[in-house]
Design a protein around this motif. Structure first.
Motif, PDB file in Angstrom:
ATOM      1  N   GLU A  54       0.613  -1.142   0.284  1.00  0.00           N
ATOM      2  CA  GLU A  54       0.037   0.240  -0.391  1.00  0.00           C
ATOM      3  C   GLU A  54       0.802   1.081  -0.372  1.00  0.00           C
ATOM      4  O   GLU A  54       0.366   2.212  -0.873  1.00  0.00           O
ATOM      5  N   GLU A  55       1.906   1.215   0.897  1.00  0.00           N
ATOM      6  CA  GLU A  55       3.062   2.383   0.641  1.00  0.00           C
ATOM      7  C   GLU A  55       3.674   2.678  -0.850  1.00  0.00           C
ATOM      8  O   GLU A  55       3.329   3.767  -0.511  1.00  0.00           O
ATOM      9  N   ARG A  56       4.058   1.657  -0.661  1.00  0.00           N
ATOM     10  CA  ARG A  56       4.278   2.063  -2.619  1.00  0.00           C
ATOM     11  C   ARG A  56       3.209   2.413  -3.130  1.00  0.00           C
ATOM     12  O   ARG A  56       4.104   2.560  -4.435  1.00  0.00           O
ATOM     13  N   LEU A  57       2.391   2.035  -2.960  1.00  0.00           N
ATOM     14  CA  LEU A  57       1.467   2.422  -4.531  1.00  0.00           C
ATOM     15  C   LEU A  57       1.135   3.688  -3.821  1.00  0.00           C
ATOM     16  O   LEU A  57       0.910   4.547  -5.065  1.00  0.00           O
ATOM     17  N   VAL A  58       1.629   3.776  -2.882  1.00  0.00           N
ATOM     18  CA  VAL A  58       1.232   5.827  -3.003  1.00  0.00           C
ATOM     19  C   VAL A  58       1.983   6.653  -2.922  1.00  0.00           C
ATOM     20  O   VAL A  58       2.001   7.134  -3.901  1.00  0.00           O
ATOM     21  N   ALA A  59       3.373   5.839  -3.498  1.00  0.00           N
ATOM     22  CA  ALA A  59       4.357   6.535  -3.712  1.00  0.00           C
ATOM     23  C   ALA A  59       4.307   6.723  -5.152  1.00  0.00           C
ATOM     24  O   ALA A  59       4.493   7.521  -5.525  1.00  0.00           O
ATOM     25  N   ALA A  60       4.391   5.844  -4.777  1.00  0.00           N
ATOM     26  CA  ALA A  60       3.949   5.716  -7.351  1.00  0.00           C
ATOM     27  C   ALA A  60       2.767   6.441  -7.302  1.00  0.00           C
ATOM     28  O   ALA A  60       2.817   7.369  -8.503  1.00  0.00           O
TER      29      ALA A  60
END
Length: 367
Positions: A106-112
């Motif tokens: 989820e955090e990587r998705l927000v960063a992306a």
């Protein structure tokens, strides 16, 4: 004296008669013994080769398999948060089976998503900068060609950056969707090997799947048909079969698929029979006995079973040619009752020895 002489003559005649009878009996006994020891002339039974189909009913083993079966493994690393089904659960296509938890995804998705927005903003700025320089370049001497080309290159680079960030975002969004495990088709859960809290994913050693899903309202009955009988099979043909666990009950199905090639080890062709199993009476893994009615080989010749001699080197029948025995090598086909198909240098109505034996030598007179 005369009486004594008469008695002696009578005794001599009686002894001579006894000796003669004994010799005659011994001769008769010797003659009978010799006749018994003399080999009897063999009696041959002759019959004609017939042209007919030798069909038979055979039973072959088969095994039921699910029409569709899938072992469900995780596509993303994470922990099992919820398991919404268990062994024996009936599920529908698209139904949620499990939910995995992976906070870092989820955090990587927000960063992306943030990087995508940043790249899109830079593209807007570089595009506007190029547009203004191009408009100004219409006034001679106001904008150098190098500045215009540099602005254009910057705009193309920002455009490529946007495409890369968008692709990365879509990939992470797809990865997140894998945390929700859904059923690919209607069926029944037959295995469950994980519980909430378990670590799953490519980083974890998965000896067994998380779940196994089978479609059981329709089954495949798989059987290996020997080469001699596979030639006469037709796709779509209805065949009967019996299930070992349900003696006395007969089922029917149609041949739906054939492998089209022979197993090199067993010289057999694999066929599949689709079986409707809406009531789930049958189970995957059950064994069945398939009943096939072979029609025989068109144009084949048939002889009695006893006419075929099988040795370690060959198979042959003994044909009667001009009153003498003649060996004819053959290959056997299907059998039915006391008749068998033969293939060789034979013609219909050829005379053969029915009670053939290996000790009948070629060329011996048989008539």
């Amino acid at each position: 004296m005369k009486t004594i002489a008469s008695n002696c003559i009578v005794l001599l005649l009686w002894a001579s008669a006894l000796s003669s009878c004994s010799s005659s009996e011994q001769a008769d006994a010797s003659r009978k013994k010799a006749e018994k020891q003399r080999p009897a002339k063999p009696t041959f039974r002759i019959a004609a080769v017939s042209q007919q189909r030798v069909g038979q009913t055979i039973q072959l083993p088969g095994e039921f398999r699910p029409y569709q079966e899938v072992s469900i493994y995780p596509k993303a690393d994470g922990f099992v948060e919820k398991v919404l089904v268990d062994r024996g659960s009936a599920v529908r296509k698209g139904q949620v089976l499990m939910i995995l938890d992976a906070p870092e995804t989820e955090e990587r998705l927000v960063a992306a998503r943030s990087n995508t927005l940043k790249a899109e903003a830079m593209l807007v700025a570089s595009r506007e900068h190029y547009r203004r320089l191009k408009a100004s370049s219409k006034i001679p001497g106001s904008v150098s060609a190098l500045d215009l080309e540099t602005a254009y290159a910057r705009m193309k680079a920002d455009s490529a950056s946007v495409l890369g960030e968008q692709a990365n975002y879509r990939a992470l969004a797809r990865l997140k969707s894998y945390l929700t495990v859904r059923a690919p088709f209607d069926g029944f859960i037959t295995e469950r090997n994980v519980h909430p809290g378990a670590l799953v994913g490519s980083g974890a050693k998965m000896d067994r799947p998380m779940l196994v899903l089978q479609q059981q309202n329709r089954l495949r009955l798989v059987a290996d048909i020997p080469e001699a009988y596979s030639v006469g099979l037709r796709e779509g043909e209805t065949v009967a079969f019996m299930v070992s666990a349900m003696p006395g009950k007969e089922f029917k199905g149609k041949i739906s698929r054939r492998s089209g090639s022979m197993n090199q080890q067993f010289r057999s062709e694999t066929v599949e029979i689709d079986v409707n199993n809406a009531s789930r009476t049958l189970r995957p893994g059950m064994f069945a006995e398939i009943i096939l009615s072979a029609e025989g080989t068109p144009g084949a010749l048939a002889v009695p079973n006893t006419a075929v001699i099988t040795s370690t080197e060959r198979q042959y029948v003994i044909r009667v040619q001009n009153g003498r025995a003649q060996y004819v090598e053959v290959k056997q086909g299907q059998k039915s009752g006391d008749m068998t198909e033969v293939f060789g240098n034979l013609r219909p109505d050829d005379k053969i020895i029915v009670n053939a034996r290996e000790d009948i030598r070629e060329g011996v007179a048989v008539l």
